[in-house]
Design a protein around this motif. Structure first.
Motif, mmCIF file in Angstrom:
data_model
loop_
_atom_site.group_PDB
_atom_site.id
_atom_site.type_symbol
_atom_site.label_atom_id
_atom_site.label_comp_id
_atom_site.label_asym_id
_atom_site.label_seq_id
_atom_site.Cartn_x
_atom_site.Cartn_y
_atom_site.Cartn_z
ATOM 1 N N PHE A 123 0.832 -1.202 0.000
ATOM 2 C CA PHE A 123 0.000 0.000 0.000
ATOM 3 C C PHE A 123 0.868 1.254 0.000
ATOM 4 C CE2 PHE A 123 -1.969 3.310 2.695
ATOM 5 C CZ PHE A 123 -3.070 3.619 1.912
ATOM 6 N N GLY A 177 2.574 2.439 -3.072
ATOM 7 C CA GLY A 177 1.798 3.168 -4.069
ATOM 8 C C GLY A 177 0.859 2.322 -4.895
ATOM 9 N N LEU A 178 0.429 1.223 -4.383
ATOM 10 C CA LEU A 178 -0.551 0.397 -5.092
ATOM 11 C C LEU A 178 -1.728 1.284 -5.511
ATOM 12 C CD1 LEU A 178 -1.252 -2.558 -5.893
ATOM 13 C CD2 LEU A 178 -2.515 -2.700 -3.741
ATOM 14 N N PRO A 179 -2.067 1.281 -6.805
ATOM 15 C CA PRO A 179 -3.134 2.182 -7.266
ATOM 16 C C PRO A 179 -4.468 1.885 -6.589
ATOM 17 C CG PRO A 179 -1.899 1.276 -9.118
ATOM 18 C CD PRO A 179 -1.426 0.550 -7.896
ATOM 19 N N TRP A 180 -5.236 2.934 -6.346
ATOM 20 C CA TRP A 180 -6.528 2.801 -5.657
ATOM 21 C C TRP A 180 -7.475 1.878 -6.388
ATOM 22 C CZ3 TRP A 180 -7.228 3.756 -0.823
ATOM 23 C CH2 TRP A 180 -6.435 4.717 -0.188
ATOM 24 N N ILE A 199 -6.739 -1.474 -5.308
ATOM 25 C CA ILE A 199 -7.161 -1.686 -3.907
ATOM 26 C C ILE A 199 -8.656 -1.947 -3.844
ATOM 27 C CG2 ILE A 199 -7.376 -0.601 -1.634
ATOM 28 C CD1 ILE A 199 -4.794 0.913 -2.246
#
Lengths: 364, 629
Positions: free
Chosen positions: A172, A175-178, A181
């Protein structure tokens, strides 16, 4: 002479972060206080655990992050190998295969993973900087799931959740893209029924118990009913130290380990709970601050993840004891009796301290 | 994701940290809401539940009332002993718990069997004994290991004990563990609260009839308990009130002498004090040891008692119904006088038989008694006289007259389950038989009723009540066993109120004739040998009741199997002018009344009137002549 002593003391305390140490010390103080009421016989043993944990913390605080980075991959590989070994040669205790007997000592490799996991992923993302692709997130997820699945199969749901959380926090923060997520959240919701079919009976029972503890008041619901009674009967001010009838008359199960929070709630009431939550919040806040000021991606991710592990411990434990989360074996961080968790937690504190101490050195 | 600029990367990371921090605060907020709900909104509910957990109302079982004889001799009392008890709902795996207990304290297979039986019969949260009567050493041993056994504890319990053993067992009865049926009775009496914690209940005899007097009031202790159910300390208590003590009309020594007089024969004896109706002795032999039932009887003893051909569990005095034989004759003679069918001096001629409807009714004496008046008919027990008399009176006159003496009716004694017996009449036969052909009463059936045979069947208690009425100038008493009840707390004794007596309208001169003849029986008739040399004047009548009807053969004792031999009977009262004791004796398969029953009455009278103790059981007088059946 005095100068030499002062010098020694300074060298000893040099890497220690005073705010972090102070907050951890407050929690240890609460632990001693509550154990003194819930299980005075174990106070001595817990003091030894605390000393061991502090030594580990001090040693970890000394290790520079660069060296930690070099250790990340070997530790992860050793940890994974040990987990596989547990599958093969592990000792069964209470229906779960968790321990590995190395002749000289018994170890629980899943515990190692709580720190090895964020180390590994933080290292991985650090290596990938500055260009982190979607593929990297996928690899990270695979690196994460391998040990989590092994641990869940032991079965040890509590540790699996903690390791999963630790790894997820790194991903997370990396920078895992929203979009992904939210997609994951949706996928988890969809997979829940499938998870139900592969779960062990006792794991299902815990979830059912959460939904309706009174359905089986003498069996599986007993723990939760008794702990909510303890919390509720504590009221705003609590019954006073050593005066909790639920705790003192044995109605509370596991009152020195996983359910110690119910003792705090019963004897110190809502006020006690708020104090405890405040100390945890400050500790987490300090951890996040260290992460925010960390010099490299590796140290940032590691510090952020370790800090949120503290939160996960605290939230899952208090949530289950107060009956809003299913019962999984997660202790109350820094307070529950037991050496293993304490050592792991202080190893985390030590790493945070090291990151904080070495923030300037790296930048130079 | 790509960050060309390290500063941008740091910004992005810090934003995520902020989001994480927000998430942490959100989750902690959820926890705080949960705590507010549990600790503020629902606080009083959980407070109550915690108190309910902690405080337990423990019943304190009262001392069961004592049973004493008329002279204060203790017949039933209690002693305190330790038991090892398991609360199955809290003990976990019972088998392994018991195995582990057996390593510390001796537990025999029969203890396990009994526990299993109790477990099958028990409700959920009852504590059940695995061992009773622990020694002090065993108590100490277990106490040291107590922590290992949640739901197992030592309890001090009171046990019922019958110090005289089998003596008077049928009238005392016994207690056993509470069953569902007992619970129904407890509910009927609205005694549920009072029986919390009580695990024994009267099952028969006085223990059963006076259960609610003997039980007492349960006390309560408010105690703090731990999760294992063990009391930690007492917070408040209400002491129990012991049960009421019963003082009986029974004379234990007389009872003992009467029981011993039977030797190893079976039978019953009922002795009554004529002035009050108080029962002085109530014997049914063989009897049993009621102490066997207190802890829960084991199966081998139970089977033995129930399958024995001697049927020791049956109270013969109240539940055995026997033909009265010739002991019926005094009442027949009295009926004749009352109805004006005979005058005392009126005679008949007895050729040794009575012809009726082409059938010959035999007299027991071959060739007959010759000329017989009323006095002689009783003294020598002439059957022919009564065959004729029965025919003259008719069955309904007979049954109407006899009913006044209590024949065929329950006596109302203070023991449950008494039998009614059979007083034959036309109406009785109509009701008794379903088949219309069998419902009609035949005049020929009246003939044998006249000598106490035929459909006649009465309990020894009924025979005793009837003879008491003769002794009492026609006043029929209500028999009772309890003389007074003493309050368990104050000790204040209240005499049991006597039921109103029934006065039978009899002419005194008629009664005098019968009494005189019964004195003659013991002086010069069938009872003379048994009462030879007695230092008091007694009145009596022997009887022999046929068990087995011989078809034309002559009855000889040796040729008939033991259990088919005649029953011996005797009714009597003494002293004849002012009776203080009246009794009925029955010896099952004893042969002639004069042989077997009268000598028992002699020993009872000798002790009661003179204080003479017999040396041995009453002899069977082989020489005694008996002319009747």
């Amino acid at each position: 002479m005095i100068n030499t002593l002062r010098h020694l003391l300074r060298r000893l305390t040099d890497p220690i972060d005073p705010p972090l140490m102070a907050l951890a010390a407050i929690l240890l103080g609460i632990s001693v206080l509550v154990l003194g009421s819930a299980s005075p016989d174990r106070l001595g043993a817990q003091c030894i655990n605390v000393l061991a944990a502090l030594v580990v913390m001090r040693m970890a605080a000394q290790i520079p992050p660069q060296r930690l980075m070099r250790l990340a991959l070997p530790i992860y590989i050793v940890g994974l190998t040990l987990l596989l070994a547990v599958m093969e040669f592990g000792e069964v205790s209470k229906g779960a295969r968790r321990w590995l007997n190395l002749g000289v000592m018994r170890i629980q490799p899943s515990e190692v993973m709580k720190i090895a996991m964020p180390l590994m992923l933080a290292w991985y993302f650090h290596k990938r900087e500055p260009l982190i692709r979607l593929r990297d997130y996928c690899i990270a997820v695979l690196l994460l799931l391998a040990p989590v699945v092994l641990i869940a199969k032991q079965p040890d749901l509590g540790t699996a959740i903690l390791v999963l959380a630790a790894g997820f926090f790194v991903i997370f923060f990396a920078g895992l893209p929203w979009k992904i997520i939210l997609g994951l959240v949706a996928a988890v919701a969809a997979a829940a029924p499938m998870a139900w079919t592969v779960m062990h009976d006792y794991q299902r029972a815990r979830i059912l118990t959460l939904l309706d503890p009174e359905a089986d008041p003498l069996g599986k619901g007993f723990h939760i009913i008794q702990s909510t009674i303890a919390i509720g009967s504590g009221g705003i001010f609590g019954k006073g130290w050593g005066q909790g009838t639920q705790a003192q008359l044995d109605f509370l199960p596991e009152r020195h380990t996983d359910f110690i929070f119910a003792v705090i709630s019963e004897e110190f009431g809502l006020l006690g709970n708020l104090v405890l939550l405040t100390v945890y919040a400050l500790l987490i806040g300090r951890g996040l601050m260290i992460a925010a000021n960390a010099p490299t991606l590796f140290t940032r991710l590691l510090a952020g993840s370790i800090t949120l592990i503290f939160f996960t411990y605290a939230f899952v434990n208090m949530g289950m004891v107060s009956g809003i989360l299913p019962v999984v074996g997660v202790p109350l961080p820094f307070i529950s009796y037991g050496g293993t968790a304490l050592v792991t937690l202080f190893l985390g504190i030590g790493i945070l301290m090291s990151i904080h101490k070495h923030r300037m050195l790296v930048q130079k | 994701m790509e960050f060309t600029n390290p500063q941008e990367s740091l910004e992005h990371f810090r934003r995520r940290l902020g989001i994480a921090g927000g998430f942490v605060l959100f989750c902690f907020g959820l926890l705080i809401l949960r705590f507010l709900w549990l600790q503020v909104v629902q606080h009083s509910y959980y407070q109550t539940r915690a108190e309910d957990n902690r405080i337990s109302l423990v019943p304190v079982v009262p001392n069961r009332g004592l049973i004493l004889d008329r002279n204060g001799v203790v017949l039933a009392h209690n002693y305190s002993a330790y038991t090892l008890e398991i609360m199955p709902s809290r003990a976990g795996n019972l088998e392994s718990v018991i195995d582990q207990l057996a390593e510390i304290i001796e537990i025999q297979p029969k203890d396990r069997k009994r526990f299993r039986k109790l477990l099958d019969e028990s409700k959920n949260f009852e504590s059940l004994p695995i061992r009773t009567r622990l020694s002090d050493e065993e108590v100490a041993k277990f106490t040291a290991h107590r922590y290992r056994f949640p739901g197992v504890d030592i309890k001090a319990r009171l046990f019922r004990q019958y110090p005289m053993g089998a003596l008077a067992s049928h009238l005392l009865g016994y207690i056993g563990r509470v069953t569902d049926q007992d619970n129904d009775k407890i509910e009927d009496q609205n005694q549920e609260d009072n029986y919390r914690g009580t695990d024994h209940f009267g099952k028969s005899g006085l223990e059963q009839h006076y259960e609610f007097d003997l039980h007492g009031r349960t006390g309560f202790e408010q105690v703090e308990v731990d999760a294992g159910g063990r009391a930690v300390r007492t917070l408040a208590s209400t002491p129990p009130t012991p049960g009421n003590n019963l003082t009986l009309t029974i004379d234990a020594k007389l009872q003992e002498i009467a029981e011993k007089a039977f030797g190893d024969r079976k039978g019953a004896l009922v002795a009554i004090e004529p002035s009050t109706g108080g029962v002085l002795a109530l014997v049914s032999v063989p009897n049993y040891d009621p102490n066997l039932f207190v802890d829960g009887i084991d199966s081998s003893n139970w089977d033995q008692l129930n399958t024995s051909p001697d049927k020791p569990m049956i109270n013969r005095a109240l539940n055995g119904a026997y033909p009265p034989g010739s002991t019926f004759k005094p009442y027949m003679a009295l009926a004749a006088l009352q109805y004006g069918k005979r005058r005392p001096e009126q005679t008949i001629f007895d050729p040794g038989y009575f012809m009726f409807g082409g059938h010959q009714f035999h007299d027991d004496k071959k060739g007959g008694h010759g000329t017989v008046d009323m006095y002689k008919s009783l003294v020598v027990s002439c059957d022919t006289y009564y065959y004729m008399l029965a025919n003259d009176l008719g069955i309904d006159n007979i049954s109407n007259f006899m009913r006044q003496f209590g024949f065929g009716q329950r006596s109302g004694i203070d023991i449950e389950g008494e039998s009614e017996g059979t007083l034959p009449s036309q109406e009785w036969k109509r009701k008794r038989f379903k088949n219309s052909g069998q419902q009609k009463w035949y005049a020929g059936e009246t003939i044998s009723v006249g000598i106490g045979q035929g459909y006649n069947a009465y309990t020894p208690m009924q025979l005793a009540i009837a003879v008491t009425a003769l002794a009492n100038n026609g006043v029929r008493v209500r028999p009772h066993l309890v003389k007074s009840i003493a309050d368990g707390r104050t000790g204040q004794s209240v005499p049991v109120e006597l039921q109103p007596f029934n006065s039978i309208p009899l002419k005194p001169e008629n009664l005098e004739v019968i009494r005189n003849a019964m004195i003659g029986v013991n002086k010069e008739g069938t009872g003379a040998r048994a009462f030879a040399g007695a230092e008091y004047v007694s009145a009596g009548k022997t009887g022999t009741a046929q068990v087995y009807s011989l078809k034309g053969e002559k009855y000889t004792e040796g040729s008939v199997k033991q259990h088919l031999r005649d029953h011996a009977l005797f009714i009597a009262f003494a002293p004849a002018d002012k009776p203080t004791i009246a009794l009925a004796v029955l010896v099952e398969n004893g042969g002639f009344g004069a042989q077997a029953a009268a000598p028992i009455a002699r020993q009872v009278f000798d002790y009661y009137l003179l204080g003479k103790l017999p040396k041995e059981p009453a002899p069977t007088d082989e020489q005694a002549v008996e002319d009747d059946q």
